[in-house]
Design a protein around this motif. Structure first.
Motif, PDB file in Angstrom:
ATOM      1  N   ILE A   1       0.836  -1.206   0.000  1.00 15.23           N
ATOM      2  CA  ILE A   1       0.000   0.000   0.000  1.00 15.23           C
ATOM      3  C   ILE A   1       0.868   1.252   0.000  1.00 15.23           C
ATOM      4  CG2 ILE A   1      -1.713   1.284   1.323  1.00 15.23           C
ATOM      5  CD1 ILE A   1      -2.842  -1.371   2.233  1.00 15.23           C
ATOM      6  N   ALA A   2       2.005   1.207   0.753  1.00 14.75           N
ATOM      7  CA  ALA A   2       2.903   2.366   0.797  1.00 14.75           C
ATOM      8  C   ALA A   2       3.457   2.672  -0.586  1.00 14.75           C
ATOM      9  CB  ALA A   2       4.034   2.091   1.788  1.00 14.75           C
ATOM     10  N   LYS A   3       3.829   1.632  -1.305  1.00 19.41           N
ATOM     11  CA  LYS A   3       4.372   1.849  -2.649  1.00 19.41           C
ATOM     12  C   LYS A   3       3.315   2.431  -3.571  1.00 19.41           C
ATOM     13  CE  LYS A   3       7.876  -1.792  -2.229  1.00 19.41           C
ATOM     14  NZ  LYS A   3       8.329  -3.123  -2.684  1.00 19.41           N
ATOM     15  N   GLU A   4       2.052   1.938  -3.470  1.00 23.36           N
ATOM     16  CA  GLU A   4       0.978   2.506  -4.286  1.00 23.36           C
ATOM     17  C   GLU A   4       0.760   3.980  -3.945  1.00 23.36           C
ATOM     18  OE1 GLU A   4      -2.448   0.157  -3.681  1.00 23.36           O
ATOM     19  OE2 GLU A   4      -1.694  -1.608  -4.737  1.00 23.36           O
ATOM     20  N   ALA A   5       0.812   4.320  -2.620  1.00 23.64           N
ATOM     21  CA  ALA A   5       0.612   5.706  -2.203  1.00 23.64           C
ATOM     22  C   ALA A   5       1.715   6.605  -2.733  1.00 23.64           C
ATOM     23  CB  ALA A   5       0.551   5.785  -0.665  1.00 23.64           C
ATOM     24  N   ILE A   6       2.953   6.094  -2.733  1.00 22.43           N
ATOM     25  CA  ILE A   6       4.075   6.894  -3.240  1.00 22.43           C
ATOM     26  C   ILE A   6       3.891   7.193  -4.720  1.00 22.43           C
ATOM     27  CG2 ILE A   6       6.559   6.840  -3.698  1.00 22.43           C
ATOM     28  CD1 ILE A   6       6.855   5.215  -1.100  1.00 22.43           C
ATOM     29  N   LYS A   7       3.369   6.184  -5.484  1.00 25.39           N
ATOM     30  CA  LYS A   7       3.107   6.428  -6.912  1.00 25.39           C
ATOM     31  C   LYS A   7       2.097   7.552  -7.113  1.00 25.39           C
ATOM     32  CE  LYS A   7       4.083   1.692  -8.487  1.00 25.39           C
ATOM     33  NZ  LYS A   7       3.494   0.465  -9.115  1.00 25.39           N
ATOM     34  N   LEU A   8       1.065   7.551  -6.268  1.00 27.59           N
ATOM     35  CA  LEU A   8       0.058   8.609  -6.387  1.00 27.59           C
ATOM     36  C   LEU A   8       0.591   9.957  -5.908  1.00 27.59           C
ATOM     37  CD1 LEU A   8      -3.166   6.786  -5.100  1.00 27.59           C
ATOM     38  CD2 LEU A   8      -2.647   7.473  -7.453  1.00 27.59           C
ATOM     39  N   LEU A   9       1.483   9.913  -4.917  1.00 23.04           N
ATOM     40  CA  LEU A   9       1.966  11.145  -4.292  1.00 23.04           C
ATOM     41  C   LEU A   9       3.006  11.861  -5.138  1.00 23.04           C
ATOM     42  CD1 LEU A   9       1.870  12.846  -1.621  1.00 23.04           C
ATOM     43  CD2 LEU A   9       3.805  11.479  -0.832  1.00 23.04           C
ATOM     44  N   ARG A  10       3.856  11.107  -5.785  1.00 28.85           N
ATOM     45  CA  ARG A  10       5.003  11.694  -6.473  1.00 28.85           C
ATOM     46  C   ARG A  10       4.637  12.815  -7.443  1.00 28.85           C
ATOM     47  NH1 ARG A  10      10.050  13.043  -5.917  1.00 28.85           N
ATOM     48  NH2 ARG A  10       8.852  14.964  -6.194  1.00 28.85           N
ATOM     49  N   PRO A  11       3.610  12.650  -8.294  1.00 29.26           N
ATOM     50  CA  PRO A  11       3.297  13.731  -9.248  1.00 29.26           C
ATOM     51  C   PRO A  11       2.842  15.034  -8.580  1.00 29.26           C
ATOM     52  CG  PRO A  11       2.327  11.646  -9.951  1.00 29.26           C
ATOM     53  CD  PRO A  11       2.791  11.449  -8.560  1.00 29.26           C
ATOM     54  N   SER A  12       2.317  14.928  -7.349  1.00 25.97           N
ATOM     55  CA  SER A  12       1.796  16.139  -6.697  1.00 25.97           C
ATOM     56  C   SER A  12       2.859  16.919  -5.931  1.00 25.97           C
ATOM     57  CB  SER A  12       0.670  15.753  -5.722  1.00 25.97           C
ATOM     58  OG  SER A  12       1.183  14.958  -4.658  1.00 25.97           O
ATOM     59  N   LEU A  13       4.074  16.361  -5.809  1.00 18.81           N
ATOM     60  CA  LEU A  13       5.123  17.033  -5.045  1.00 18.81           C
ATOM     61  C   LEU A  13       5.963  17.926  -5.947  1.00 18.81           C
ATOM     62  CD1 LEU A  13       6.436  14.132  -2.753  1.00 18.81           C
ATOM     63  CD2 LEU A  13       4.748  15.909  -2.208  1.00 18.81           C
ATOM     64  N   PRO A  14       6.454  19.062  -5.431  1.00 20.01           N
ATOM     65  CA  PRO A  14       7.366  19.891  -6.223  1.00 20.01           C
ATOM     66  C   PRO A  14       8.686  19.167  -6.443  1.00 20.01           C
ATOM     67  CG  PRO A  14       7.180  20.736  -3.981  1.00 20.01           C
ATOM     68  CD  PRO A  14       6.134  19.664  -4.132  1.00 20.01           C
ATOM     69  N   SER A  15       9.385  19.534  -7.499  1.00 19.91           N
ATOM     70  CA  SER A  15      10.633  18.855  -7.846  1.00 19.91           C
ATOM     71  C   SER A  15      11.721  19.086  -6.811  1.00 19.91           C
ATOM     72  CB  SER A  15      11.112  19.341  -9.222  1.00 19.91           C
ATOM     73  OG  SER A  15      11.321  20.756  -9.190  1.00 19.91           O
ATOM     74  N   THR A  16      11.542  20.091  -5.933  1.00 22.90           N
ATOM     75  CA  THR A  16      12.555  20.391  -4.912  1.00 22.90           C
ATOM     76  C   THR A  16      12.510  19.401  -3.757  1.00 22.90           C
ATOM     77  OG1 THR A  16      11.000  21.926  -3.875  1.00 22.90           O
ATOM     78  CG2 THR A  16      12.601  22.842  -5.437  1.00 22.90           C
ATOM     79  N   ILE A  17      11.485  18.535  -3.714  1.00 31.43           N
ATOM     80  CA  ILE A  17      11.365  17.550  -2.638  1.00 31.43           C
ATOM     81  C   ILE A  17      11.739  16.179  -3.179  1.00 31.43           C
ATOM     82  CG2 ILE A  17       9.801  16.397  -1.036  1.00 31.43           C
ATOM     83  CD1 ILE A  17       8.200  18.958  -0.845  1.00 31.43           C
ATOM     84  N   GLU A  18      12.739  15.569  -2.558  1.00 33.45           N
ATOM     85  CA  GLU A  18      13.206  14.242  -2.953  1.00 33.45           C
ATOM     86  C   GLU A  18      12.594  13.185  -2.023  1.00 33.45           C
ATOM     87  OE1 GLU A  18      17.369  11.627  -2.894  1.00 33.45           O
ATOM     88  OE2 GLU A  18      17.376  13.789  -2.469  1.00 33.45           O
ATOM     89  N   ILE A  19      12.106  12.093  -2.616  1.00 35.42           N
ATOM     90  CA  ILE A  19      11.563  10.987  -1.822  1.00 35.42           C
ATOM     91  C   ILE A  19      12.644   9.922  -1.661  1.00 35.42           C
ATOM     92  CG2 ILE A  19       9.838   9.157  -1.671  1.00 35.42           C
ATOM     93  CD1 ILE A  19       7.926  10.893  -3.214  1.00 35.42           C
ATOM     94  N   GLN A  20      12.977   9.632  -0.400  1.00 40.10           N
ATOM     95  CA  GLN A  20      13.902   8.549  -0.090  1.00 40.10           C
ATOM     96  C   GLN A  20      13.132   7.477   0.665  1.00 40.10           C
ATOM     97  OE1 GLN A  20      17.318  10.063   2.010  1.00 40.10           O
ATOM     98  NE2 GLN A  20      18.085  11.210   0.236  1.00 40.10           N
ATOM     99  N   GLN A  21      13.062   6.266   0.095  1.00 41.17           N
ATOM    100  CA  GLN A  21      12.261   5.209   0.707  1.00 41.17           C
ATOM    101  C   GLN A  21      13.114   3.985   1.008  1.00 41.17           C
ATOM    102  OE1 GLN A  21       9.491   3.313  -2.100  1.00 41.17           O
ATOM    103  NE2 GLN A  21      10.192   4.767  -3.652  1.00 41.17           N
ATOM    104  N   LYS A  22      12.800   3.379   2.118  1.00 43.48           N
ATOM    105  CA  LYS A  22      13.436   2.114   2.509  1.00 43.48           C
ATOM    106  C   LYS A  22      12.319   1.236   3.067  1.00 43.48           C
ATOM    107  CE  LYS A  22      17.411   0.278   5.073  1.00 43.48           C
ATOM    108  NZ  LYS A  22      16.755  -0.813   5.746  1.00 43.48           N
ATOM    109  N   ILE A  23      11.679   0.492   2.155  1.00 44.31           N
ATOM    110  CA  ILE A  23      10.474  -0.259   2.492  1.00 44.31           C
ATOM    111  C   ILE A  23      10.801  -1.739   2.468  1.00 44.31           C
ATOM    112  CG2 ILE A  23       8.090  -0.732   1.840  1.00 44.31           C
ATOM    113  CD1 ILE A  23       7.991   2.051   0.588  1.00 44.31           C
ATOM    114  N   ASP A  24      10.830  -2.338   3.653  1.00 40.13           N
ATOM    115  CA  ASP A  24      11.133  -3.762   3.764  1.00 40.13           C
ATOM    116  C   ASP A  24       9.845  -4.580   3.717  1.00 40.13           C
ATOM    117  OD1 ASP A  24      13.740  -2.952   4.160  1.00 40.13           O
ATOM    118  OD2 ASP A  24      13.609  -3.053   6.361  1.00 40.13           O
TER     119      ASP A  24
END
Length: 972
Positions: free
Chosen positions: A680-703
């Protein structure tokens, strides 16, 4: 005396001119010559002359003798007569005028000069003699007047004691009416006048040794026996003998009646003894000062509070005694003011004495000597510290009430109250505890360090097993002295407790030496003592006789409280209780109003979301249906199939999004299922990424983690809310949005701050940002509903509250803190389950088909045509209508024509469930399928209760509708 003026009076003009010439040559100033006595008298009225040279015989009616007599009556001018005959009978007559010389005509120049000089010199001597005689007479008269009228007794006596002379005052001292009576009656002073004759002998001895005696005091007896005190000054004097030698020695002296002074001295001595007696035992601080502001006296109380001894202060100024310079200068200014004005002065000042800080009321009073001059200043200081403290406490109480009566949030008002209490009392720390569930944490505080609050914030008595200790009735027990006060368990007979239920101490270190305070649930923690708070007080806050909290005062100084000050603080606390409850009720009312308005908004949003979902589901239904049919009609593996598969995938994601919208508006039921948070977290990140400004970097460590029991939509909502908040914190600065998911195991000790959470395995979802972080002052409020730090239009304040509610409902908890090196991090702990998730098997079975006659009722034309086509491809015969009223009329006319009915719920005119009820009244055995994209009026349970055989949620896939239709047909 050659600068003298000589007046010539001579009727012989030639002789007069000759005299004028000679006298002028001698250096004198010449006046005249005049020929007659009348002229001379007239001249002297207007002019000055030092000597007159005048002929005895003159022209006119007056001769020189008559003229001289007239001049002598009005002025002191020496006269020298001129005469032609040495035996002139007029010379005898001239003696009457007392001339200063005679000159026989013709006058030789030398004789003239000598006569003039002698006359002038003799006149000068006569003048001085006359002045001396006048002065002597005047002096004798003054002496006689002084002697007779002197306020002092003046006497002359022999060494043997016989009075030789005395004035009226001395006679009065002896008790005589006249001086003559004193001369007659007092011939042996030692025996007749001295109360103690030995004092007379002491007087004579001193007189013989020193020649004089000053201020010799003795007691005498008047003639009538009345006692009188005498102060005497005297000296030895030798009388002049008959042959000019020194004669008998006598005593000349002055005596003063000092009865009044002795009375005053006695009264003063008695007064001093009384003063000293009172001052020595007085608790006020009493001092006496001289004109140099030196201490003449300081009573024991003043010495004690100063920490000094008499030797340190007597004869010294404040500065010399070691008092602070600024305070010494202030004291000296006050003392000098009294000396200057001869009037009292009063002031108040604060002083850090050896016994602590005190406030003194200082009253200065002038002390006068016998002459009415200020001789010293008496100072009396009274300790008014308690009175001043009480006044300040009462003023503080009025300010507190004013704050509580002002409009505003209770939390803000209480913090302002705490700030006022700390400022007004000057204590190091003040806090207010208020009830929060079973606990009484600090609602507001100022001054307490973090480590103190960490240990003292909760009052719940936690056992060694980590559970809350409870009484036999199941009520939580409170720990520490605070717990005793709030629980009203303090012993009012214990001096540390007041009748009002407060606890107070002025030297907390002694508590460590004392026996435990009574109270069945007492659990001493001693944090105030360990943090060096020597004085502290715990004052209960009541509302209608129920303790709802307490006010905590702490200070590092000893002796900060008195019983009376505690009673005043209890009054303030009672006002805080009633006003606070009123304000909290007002806040609660406002909160309820806000929540009602928000709920109405949410309801409107939900209604809007439901309407959107209905229309969107219809659109999606058409898209998905036609896509499925296009795939069926295209060769396997063709580009068309691949493209249509992507359309199906996107449509299904859109359908999931609609479900989330409905969940947000509470239009669908929450279903807890075993799920993998990582997916679910990965699906949420896919939906979230387009809405974030390019100045914000997403760093994920999902086990890959253990599964959790939760609703997928809610887990998705947790992710979206936390990530959205994190992105807002970096909206203008950019940064890193961190997302991690991992397994962890928590023990009971790990969960000591979360007693309601059971230990075990957890899945930890962490969301962090590198923004500015959260202000420490609002940490305790971030999970409150509607609390937000964002501007208008940036958020409702419900995000974290919703997350907290969802997580708590799953038996988990959420923490927040500072992210390293900056920003904020939230950690969500969800209980893990041991159940394994079995992946859904992909179905390859063919879609069910049939040849029955189906009556399709759907108001959305495009969707109706798509379903009709889909069913016809499955072999069914389909009659389609887009108007429910028209469809009902057809069924009424041909009830046996159809094998099954498929109807939409939301339609103009007649809703789907009403349409179904009317059909069933006509033909009760016909199977009906009710389809809906959203409805608040019908659920699957309601539709079954109405006799409807099938219930389907839009958007409808071919498989779902085909399977459900075959099922209801086969169950006929």
């Amino acid at each position: 005396m050659r600068n003298a003026t000589i007046l010539i009076v001579e009727d012989d003009a030639i002789l007069a001119m000759n005299l004028q010439r000679m006298i002028a040559l001698m250096g004198y100033t010449v006046a005249g010559p005049l020929a007659s006595g009348e002229e001379a008298i007239a001249f002297l009225v207007e002019n000055i002359a030092d000597l007159v040279v005048m002929d005895i015989e003159l022209a006119g009616t007056m001769n020189g003798i008559t003229t001289a007599e007239t001049i002598n009556r009005t002025s002191d001018i020496p006269i020298v007569f001129l005469t032609s005959f040495s035996h002139d009978p007029l010379l005898e007559q001239a003696k009457i005028a007392a001339p200063y010389g005679y000159l026989i005509k013709p006058v030789p120049e030398r004789e003239l000069a000598a006569t003039l000089d002698m006359a002038l010199h003799r006149h000068m001597l006569d003048h001085k003699l006359k002045e001396s005689q006048i002065a002597l007479e005047k002096s004798e008269a003054n002496y006689r007047h002084l002697f007779e009228h002197s306020p002092l007794g003046i006497f002359r006596a022999t060494l043997s004691g016989k009075v030789l002379a005395l004035n009226a005052e001395m006679a009065k001292i002896y008790g005589c009416d006249t001086p003559d009576e004193g001369l007659r009656d007092f011939t042996d002073l030692a025996r007749q006048f001295y109360s103690d004759p030995a004092r007379r002998h002491e007087f004579i001895t001193q007189l013989r040794e020193n020649g004089s005696v000053q201020n010799f005091e003795y007691e005498g007896r008047k003639k009538n026996g009345e006692k009188v005190w005498i102060s005497m000054n005297a000296k030895l004097t030798h009388l002049e003998g008959s042959n000019g030698q020194a004669g008998e020695q006598v005593i000349d002296g002055f005596s003063t009646n000092i009865n009044e002074r002795k009375r005053i001295e006695k009264a003063l001595q008695e007064s001093e003894e009384k003063f000293k007696s009172l001052a020595e035992s007085n608790t006020d601080y009493i001092m006496r000062y001289d004109r140099q502001c030196r201490h003449l006296y300081m009573n024991p109380a003043a010495l004690n509070i100063s920490g000094l001894k008499e030797v340190d202060v007597i004869g010294k100024t404040h500065r010399e005694s070691g008092f602070p310079e600024e305070l010494s200068l202030f004291w000296e200014e006050c003392i000098n003011r009294v000396f200057a004005t001869a009037g009292p002065y009063q002031t108040e000042f604060e002083w850090n004495s050896t016994q602590g800080k005190v406030c003194l009321d200082w009253r200065l009073t002038p002390e006068f000597d016998s002459e009415g001059q200020v001789s010293s200043v008496l100072g009396v200081s009274r300790d008014v510290t308690e009175r001043k403290n009480e006044e300040e406490l009462r003023e503080m109480g009025r300010e507190v009430l004013q704050i509580l009566n002002e409009p505003g949030e209770a939390s803000v008002s209480i913090q302002r109250v705490v700030d006022v209490l700390k400022l007004r009392t000057g204590f190091n720390a003040v806090g207010i505890r208020l009830q929060d569930g079973e606990d009484f944490p600090y609602f507001a505080q100022s001054g307490f360090p973090d480590n103190f609050l960490q240990m003292e914030n909760t009052l719940l008595w936690i056992t060694t097993d980590g559970d809350v200790s409870r009484d036999k009735d199941g009520n939580a027990l409170l720990a520490g002295t605070c717990g005793l006060v709030i629980s009203s368990e303090g012993d009012i007979h214990d001096p540390l407790f007041t009748s009002g239920g407060s606890f107070w101490v002025n030297d907390s270190a002694r508590l460590l030496e004392s026996s435990p305070i009574s109270g069945h649930q007492f659990c001493r923690r001693n944090q105030c003592i360990h943090h060096n708070y020597a004085s502290f007080a715990l004052v209960p806050i009541r509302n209608k006789e129920i303790n709802v909290g307490l006010v905590h005062f702490s200070d590092h100084r000893k002796g900060c409280f008195t019983l009376h000050s505690i009673e005043i603080l209890e009054g303030i606390a009672s006002h805080i209780g009633s006003a606070m409850m009123r304000k909290q009720a007002e806040d609660e009312n406002k909160k309820l109003q806000t929540q009602l308005i928000q709920a109405q908004k949410m309801e409107a949003i939900g209604t809007l979301a439901g309407g959107i979902a209905h229309d969107f589901n219809n659109i999606l239904g058409a898209i998905l249906g036609y896509a499925e049919m296009a795939i069926d009609d295209s060769p396997s593996g063709s580009a068309a199939v691949k493209d249509m598969s992507k359309v199906l995938e996107a449509g299904n994601r859109a359908a999931s999004l609609v479900k989330q919208i409905l969940a947000f508006s509470r239009q669908v039921d929450i279903q807890k299922i075993p799920l993998e948070p990582a997916r679910i977290a990965k699906e949420a990140i896919k939906l979230l990424r387009p809405s974030l400004p390019s100045t914000i970097e997403i760093q994920q460590k999902i086990d890959a983690t253990r599964p959790v029991l939760a609703d997928p939509t809610q887990v998705h909502q947790i992710m979206m809310n936390l990530c959205t908040n994190a992105s807002h914190a970096m909206e203008y600065t950019g940064g890193v949005l961190g997302i991690t998911i991992k397994d962890c195991e928590l023990t009971q000790s790990d969960l000591e701050n979360y007693p309601e959470v059971k230990p075990g395995n957890f899945v930890v979802l962490s969301v962090s940002d590198t923004g500015a972080g959260i202000n420490p002052d609002i940490w305790g409020r971030i999970f409150d509903p509607y609390f937000t730090t964002k501007g208008v239009g940036k958020g409702s304040g419900m995000g974290l509250s919703i997350v907290h509610g969802i997580v708590s409902g799953y038996g988990g908890f959420i923490t927040s803190g500072n992210n390293s090196p900056k920003g904020t991090i939230f950690r969500v702990y969800l209980p893990a389950i041991d159940q394994k998730i079995v992946p859904e098997a992909s179905s390859v079975a063919s879609v069910s088909s049939g040849n029955e006659h189906i009556f399709l009722v759907e108001d959305e034309v495009m969707l109706a045509e798509m379903v009709k086509t889909m069913l016809e491809k499955l072999g069914y015969e389909v009659t389609m209508r887009t108007n429910s009223s028209e469809a009902l009329a057809i069924f009424q006319n041909h009830p046996n024509l159809f094998d099954a009915v498929i109807t939409d719920q939301t339609m103009p005119g007649i809703t789907g469930i009403d349409f179904a009820r009317q059909i069933l009244q006509i033909r009760s055995d016909i199977p009906i399928i009710l389809c809906t994209g959203y409805s608040t009026l019908v659920s699957e349970e309601q539709s079954k209760a109405a006799g409807i055989k099938g219930f389907a949620m839009k958007p409808l896939s071919k498989k779902v509708i085909a399977t459900l239709l075959r099922k209801v047909l086969d169950e006929r």
